[in-house]
Write a protein that holds these residues in place. Structure first.
Motif, PDB file in Angstrom:
ATOM      1  N   PHE A 296      52.055  45.630  42.661  1.00  0.00           N
ATOM      2  CA  PHE A 296      52.398  44.822  43.895  1.00  0.00           C
ATOM      3  C   PHE A 296      51.067  45.010  44.682  1.00  0.00           C
ATOM      4  O   PHE A 296      50.491  46.037  44.907  1.00  0.00           O
ATOM      5  N   PRO A 297      50.482  43.723  45.119  1.00  0.00           N
ATOM      6  CA  PRO A 297      49.315  43.861  45.979  1.00  0.00           C
ATOM      7  C   PRO A 297      49.618  44.707  47.392  1.00  0.00           C
ATOM      8  O   PRO A 297      50.790  44.984  47.805  1.00  0.00           O
ATOM      9  N   ASP A 298      48.298  44.932  48.023  1.00  0.00           N
ATOM     10  CA  ASP A 298      48.489  45.759  49.312  1.00  0.00           C
ATOM     11  C   ASP A 298      48.649  44.799  50.487  1.00  0.00           C
ATOM     12  O   ASP A 298      48.536  43.693  50.491  1.00  0.00           O
ATOM     13  N   ALA A 299      48.575  45.258  51.771  1.00  0.00           N
ATOM     14  CA  ALA A 299      48.718  44.804  52.885  1.00  0.00           C
ATOM     15  C   ALA A 299      47.425  43.991  52.917  1.00  0.00           C
ATOM     16  O   ALA A 299      47.383  42.783  53.713  1.00  0.00           O
ATOM     17  N   ALA A 300      46.392  44.519  52.714  1.00  0.00           N
ATOM     18  CA  ALA A 300      45.081  43.701  52.832  1.00  0.00           C
ATOM     19  C   ALA A 300      45.037  42.221  51.983  1.00  0.00           C
ATOM     20  O   ALA A 300      44.387  41.536  52.620  1.00  0.00           O
TER      21      ALA A 300
END
Length: 311
Positions: A296-300
């Protein structure tokens, strides 16, 4: 809204998915994929029991009469859920015939013990609450409920007292509360601070991120599992996106549909334990479940891409 800061994987790492073991090592153990296609699990904080990250909501979709064409499609939904490694099925006496339908379908499922059954109490008064919950047990054809929740905080003090007793006796395994609108967040927060709960079910989506501000951090602090309802924002966002081409980066995060993109967003928050998109079609359940695999991608990442999705 300020995005959450501690997502488990960076964009740079995501783009290096060829080094799959390295990328997997950057994730917490609960979020590591078991294989290329396996659905991730995350621990329920109060017990550390592993729960698959994609489940199935039954509002509207399972409120069907036997013999109807819609009803005939529903076994395919459970087949797709279980085949993908999902287990949670969430219902409520508020959802018309959904509990009965779920019980009928599970009675025919082989094996039915794959299901993590969650439902709710949605009435006022101790005796009325007990009667309604007993009815839910009968409709769902079970002797023990995995999770019983107080629906939309209706008479929550009364029902939580009953549920604590039932949990001690083993009739329910977990207890929790639910809501679906930001206008109730102050009361939800107060209950989270005051009561010992296993689960919070709350709305959260790319276009409804208010839960990031206080509720998700508080759930993490209190050791409460989070089930996300309305991950598509009630469906409006998904309908707006349906005819738009997927962005080039969708493939980089393992998505082949807009539904998967929106579910990946929800599951990118490390406090989210499980999300329960509703559907009455097996092919949609399979598509939704695919979002639970991989990383899953990060907040950035979402800070760069989310604004463009919402417009």
């Amino acid at each position: 809204m300020p995005p959450s800061k501690d997502f488990p994987l960076t964009r740079a790492e995501l783009l290096r998915l060829g080094a799959a073991l390295c990328a997997s090592a950057a994730l917490p153990a609960s979020a590591q994929p078991q294989s290329k296609s396996a659905m991730n699990t995350r621990p329920i904080p109060s017990t550390q029991e592993a729960l698959p990250v994609i489940g199935c909501g039954t509002w509207i979709g399972f409120d069907q009469r036997p013999g109807s064409e819609e009803y005939k499609r529903l076994p395919g939904v459970l087949d797709a859920l279980f085949a993908a490694g999902g287990t949670m099925i969430d219902s409520s006496p508020m959802y018309g015939r959904s509990e009965e339908t779920t019980g009928e379908l599970l009675a025919a499922a082989k094996p039915r013990d794959k299901a993590f059954l969650a439902t709710k109490v949605w009435t006022s008064g101790r005796e009325a609450g007990i009667a309604q919950m007993e009815q839910s047990f009968a409709r769902l054809r079970t002797q023990r409920m995995d999770l019983m929740q107080v629906h939309n905080l209706v008479d929550w003090r009364t029902h939580l007292a009953t549920l604590r007793g039932w949990k001690e006796k083993g009739r329910v395994r977990y207890i929790g509360i639910t809501h679906y609108t930001a206008s109730a967040y102050d009361e939800v927060e107060a209950v989270l601070r005051a009561e010992k709960l296993d689960f919070l079910q709350i709305n959260y989506s790319l276009d409804a991120r208010e839960a990031e501000q206080r509720l998700l951090p508080l759930a993490a602090e209190r050791g409460v599992a989070v089930i996300v309802n309305m991950p598509f924002g009630g469906g409006g966002l998904l309908r707006r996106l349906r005819d738009k081409p997927l962005p080039a980066w969708a493939g980089e995060i393992g998505c082949t549909s807009w539904a998967q993109v929106l579910l990946k967003f929800v599951l990118s928050h490390p406090t989210v334990t499980c999300t329960i998109p509703g559907t009455s079609r097996g092919e949609h359940m399979a598509d939704n479940a695919a979002a639970g695999a991989g990383t899953f991608p990060d907040a950035a990442f979402w800070r760069r891409e989310a604004a463009a999705i919402r417009t």
